[in-house]
Design a protein around this motif. Structure first.
Motif, PDB file in Angstrom:
ATOM      1  N   ASP A 174      31.463  36.529  36.788  1.00 37.18           N
ATOM      2  CA  ASP A 174      31.672  37.977  36.728  1.00 37.18           C
ATOM      3  C   ASP A 174      30.621  38.687  35.863  1.00 37.18           C
ATOM      4  OD1 ASP A 174      32.894  36.544  34.702  1.00 37.18           O
ATOM      5  OD2 ASP A 174      34.810  37.603  34.796  1.00 37.18           O
ATOM      6  N   ARG A 178      27.877  41.528  37.194  1.00 40.17           N
ATOM      7  CA  ARG A 178      27.646  42.826  36.544  1.00 40.17           C
ATOM      8  C   ARG A 178      26.179  42.990  36.184  1.00 40.17           C
ATOM      9  NH1 ARG A 178      33.465  41.849  33.869  1.00 40.17           N
ATOM     10  NH2 ARG A 178      34.584  43.287  35.211  1.00 40.17           N
ATOM     11  N   TYR A 184      29.855  47.824  36.417  1.00 45.37           N
ATOM     12  CA  TYR A 184      30.912  47.125  35.700  1.00 45.37           C
ATOM     13  C   TYR A 184      32.051  46.727  36.653  1.00 45.37           C
ATOM     14  CZ  TYR A 184      34.324  45.641  32.350  1.00 45.37           C
ATOM     15  OH  TYR A 184      35.231  44.868  31.667  1.00 45.37           O
ATOM     16  N   SER A 185      32.440  47.636  37.524  1.00 47.08           N
ATOM     17  CA  SER A 185      33.501  47.324  38.495  1.00 47.08           C
ATOM     18  C   SER A 185      33.008  46.227  39.432  1.00 47.08           C
ATOM     19  CB  SER A 185      33.843  48.569  39.297  1.00 47.08           C
ATOM     20  OG  SER A 185      34.356  48.209  40.566  1.00 47.08           O
ATOM     21  N   VAL A 187      34.176  45.463  42.270  1.00 42.09           N
ATOM     22  CA  VAL A 187      34.165  45.967  43.644  1.00 42.09           C
ATOM     23  C   VAL A 187      32.834  46.659  43.937  1.00 42.09           C
ATOM     24  CG1 VAL A 187      35.239  47.587  45.248  1.00 42.09           C
ATOM     25  CG2 VAL A 187      36.674  46.191  43.751  1.00 42.09           C
ATOM     26  N   LYS A 188      32.410  47.498  42.998  1.00 43.65           N
ATOM     27  CA  LYS A 188      31.114  48.171  43.180  1.00 43.65           C
ATOM     28  C   LYS A 188      29.965  47.165  43.086  1.00 43.65           C
ATOM     29  CE  LYS A 188      32.263  52.800  41.550  1.00 43.65           C
ATOM     30  NZ  LYS A 188      31.958  53.827  40.549  1.00 43.65           N
ATOM     31  N   LYS A 205      35.551  33.408  38.151  1.00 38.97           N
ATOM     32  CA  LYS A 205      36.094  33.974  36.921  1.00 38.97           C
ATOM     33  C   LYS A 205      36.744  32.908  36.035  1.00 38.97           C
ATOM     34  CE  LYS A 205      38.721  37.164  38.780  1.00 38.97           C
ATOM     35  NZ  LYS A 205      39.687  38.277  38.654  1.00 38.97           N
ATOM     36  N   GLU A 207      38.955  30.556  34.229  1.00 39.17           N
ATOM     37  CA  GLU A 207      40.422  30.389  34.175  1.00 39.17           C
ATOM     38  C   GLU A 207      41.175  31.482  34.933  1.00 39.17           C
ATOM     39  OE1 GLU A 207      42.559  31.235  30.598  1.00 39.17           O
ATOM     40  OE2 GLU A 207      40.960  32.438  29.739  1.00 39.17           O
ATOM     41  N   HIS A 208      40.454  32.529  35.385  1.00 40.36           N
ATOM     42  CA  HIS A 208      41.107  33.604  36.132  1.00 40.36           C
ATOM     43  C   HIS A 208      40.897  33.487  37.636  1.00 40.36           C
ATOM     44  CE1 HIS A 208      42.026  35.394  32.335  1.00 40.36           C
ATOM     45  NE2 HIS A 208      40.756  35.544  32.030  1.00 40.36           N
ATOM     46  N   SER A 220      41.392  36.943  46.773  1.00 43.30           N
ATOM     47  CA  SER A 220      41.541  36.581  45.369  1.00 43.30           C
ATOM     48  C   SER A 220      42.175  35.200  45.285  1.00 43.30           C
ATOM     49  CB  SER A 220      42.417  37.626  44.674  1.00 43.30           C
ATOM     50  OG  SER A 220      42.739  37.216  43.368  1.00 43.30           O
TER      51      SER A 220
ATOM     52  N   LYS B 205      47.557  39.876  32.599  1.00 45.16           N
ATOM     53  CA  LYS B 205      46.131  39.653  32.338  1.00 45.16           C
ATOM     54  C   LYS B 205      45.266  40.805  32.837  1.00 45.16           C
ATOM     55  CE  LYS B 205      45.743  35.625  34.345  1.00 45.16           C
ATOM     56  NZ  LYS B 205      44.941  34.445  34.729  1.00 45.16           N
ATOM     57  N   HIS B 208      42.887  40.670  35.795  1.00 46.19           N
ATOM     58  CA  HIS B 208      42.982  39.304  36.332  1.00 46.19           C
ATOM     59  C   HIS B 208      44.377  38.969  36.845  1.00 46.19           C
ATOM     60  CE1 HIS B 208      38.988  38.690  34.861  1.00 46.19           C
ATOM     61  NE2 HIS B 208      39.340  38.874  33.606  1.00 46.19           N
ATOM     62  N   LEU B 226      39.633  46.973  41.889  1.00 48.99           N
ATOM     63  CA  LEU B 226      39.506  48.414  42.105  1.00 48.99           C
ATOM     64  C   LEU B 226      38.065  48.869  41.875  1.00 48.99           C
ATOM     65  CD1 LEU B 226      42.713  49.481  40.156  1.00 48.99           C
ATOM     66  CD2 LEU B 226      42.412  49.522  42.642  1.00 48.99           C
ATOM     67  N   ALA B 227      37.627  49.784  42.728  1.00 49.14           N
ATOM     68  CA  ALA B 227      36.282  50.323  42.562  1.00 49.14           C
ATOM     69  C   ALA B 227      36.209  51.150  41.278  1.00 49.14           C
ATOM     70  CB  ALA B 227      35.895  51.173  43.767  1.00 49.14           C
ATOM     71  N   LEU B 299      45.189  40.216  50.247  1.00 46.80           N
ATOM     72  CA  LEU B 299      44.262  39.794  49.195  1.00 46.80           C
ATOM     73  C   LEU B 299      44.434  38.334  48.812  1.00 46.80           C
ATOM     74  CD1 LEU B 299      42.265  40.752  46.931  1.00 46.80           C
ATOM     75  CD2 LEU B 299      44.294  41.217  45.537  1.00 46.80           C
TER      76      LEU B 299
END
Lengths: 306, 306
Positions: A174, A178, A184-185, A187-188, A205, A207-208, A220, B205, B208, B226-227, B299
């Motif tokens: 992640d 970025r 930062y998002s 999605v973006k 990510k 552990e996520h 996800s 989380k 997350h 989320l964007a 998702l």
């Protein structure tokens, strides 16, 4: 038809809160090829080692059905060596030693017998070497997966962007997503990165879990919550190897197969961290892998009638 | 039969990278009761405000079918006020102002009409007040959910532990789970916390997702990527309110229903962060909620034949 995995084959010395190892065999291609070998029987390595690499170490690959014809052995030279120490939270580590050795002027050789490659995993290495491998294949593989890291973004971004253009799937974490996108998002970030070339983006990510982005779709994947992470070394490479090994097994590239491939890769990675280095992923049974995958199913399934 | 939600009803002034608000209505009980009202029609608030709280603000609750008989209005006093500023990553914030006002000596009153309570949500407040509410109910509710935070762990741990003993579900974030248990691994943390009293533990989380622990079972719920996160204020309270509102609707307490309740709570929370304060969760349609829940299903679903 085969799956080529390129990456480091190395010696690691690892220290975690649970103990420390002497030099043990590690490297991205080592972890990835071992993981892939649980799903696919035509895994072929491209890499380089020194003459300090033992015949028994090469035997280990071959015993897992991994072809080592593309693993160059440089006489009179030493293998890549990395030493690191993990902090108590296991999420951060200090690199103590990095000796490039044979890796400094690595020129990947693709044996003729590797030209049947349909699936290509470009493990973390300089983007130039990763490009070279693509260019030395006579036929574009059905699926090219690229793993890279922030280090190459810091010092070789233009070359990295060139390499990213040439691949189908990019796997990064992640923070790297970025950094690469300036967003930062996630999605973006994914929107921007999917415009750089790859059709699929996997954001790891730890552990996520992981996110898979493709067109306007997102998947996800959970991570298995673990009581103890013994040694995180190689988990990302094991994930990538399990991922592409599963894709090579099913053969068809689409979003649904990739979702499953992420679950299988995550399952292999969850084993990897249970012991030092490759120890745990050297001797798994198909039953153990299937049971672990079933844990991922139980972990994340729910039934809602909306 | 009813669902009682206790917590702060307050004024907030919020600043995010996207803008800032004047004093708007906020507070844990506000977000939680609005969220719960989408699933259950007998939501009753226990809280306290000053005479600066407008009749129109109370009307807003009532328009959502929320009973405000237990919301005390203190003449000549001011409502609890919080002001905060979020950093650019939206994951951290500075508290600029905290004025306890009416909250300083809050003595919760349970109206006689509230004694039919079967579901009780103890929103973040001092553990003593949370306990008082449990003790003032004639009959132990079918399900008590407790939300708390690191602040109470820092200054009132013995009281908090007493309160935790009395509840069925505890909701805290990952850092708080680590603080409460002294364990870094969330699996080990959950083991210890489940021995403190609650049968269920939800670890939130944020971006997350969330983990639900019960006996030896774990459920991992995704968060919707989320964007844009416009304002995270109240997302945790909205999650908790959606969670218990859904549980009250289905009526039966078990692991499978809780898994779904977490998805519904997460869906409501994903709306909450799209606008300032309660703006977005004031006017959702059932169709919007159902569509959002369907996004969570898409998702995270995958089909593996092991």
């Amino acid at each position: 038809m085969s799956l080529i995995i390129i990456g480091t084959v190395a010696f690691d010395a690892i220290e975690t809160p649970f103990g420390k190892t002497d030099k043990i065999v590690g490297g991205a291609a080592t972890y990835a090829s071992l993981a892939a070998s649980y799903f696919y029987d035509k895994v072929k390595i491209v890499g380089v080692v020194g003459d300090d690499f033992q015949k028994s170490d090469i035997d280990t690959f071959n015993e897992h059905g991994i072809d080592t014809e593309g693993l160059q052995i440089k006489d009179g030279e030493k293998s890549f060596f990395w030493s690191g120490k993990y902090h108590n939270d296991m999420n951060s580590r200090d690199t103590l030693v990095t000796e490039l050795n044979v890796l400094a002027d690595f020129d990947p050789i693709i044996p003729e017998s590797y030209q049947d490659c349909e699936f290509l995993m470009l493990g973390n290495l300089t983007p130039i070497v990763q490009q070279t491998v693509i260019n030395r294949l006579d036929k574009k593989p059905k699926l090219i997966v690229l793993d890279t890291m922030n280090f190459w973004m810091d010092i070789m971004m233009p070359d990295l962007l060139e390499t990213i253009k040439m691949v189908d799937v990019l796997t990064i974490n992640d923070a790297e997503a970025r950094q690469l996108s300036g967003e930062y998002s996630l999605v973006k970030a994914a929107e921007k990165i999917l415009q750089m070339g790859p059709e699929y983006l996997i954001i790891k990510k730890g552990e996520h879990g992981a996110l898979l982005f493709h067109e306007d779709k997102i998947f996800s994947a959970p991570a298995l919550p673990l009581a103890e992470v013994f040694d995180p070394t190689g988990a990302g490479d094991t994930f990538a190897g399990g991922f592409i090994g599963y894709m090579a097994k099913v053969g068809t590239v689409n979003f649904n197969n990739m979702k499953n491939a992420i679950i299988f890769g995550s399952a292999l990675a969850s084993f990897c961290v249970e012991k030092f280095g490759t120890e745990k992923i050297l001797n798994l049974t198909q039953e153990e892998v299937a049971a672990r995958v079933q844990e991922f199913v139980s972990l994340s399934s729910f039934t809602i009638e909306v």
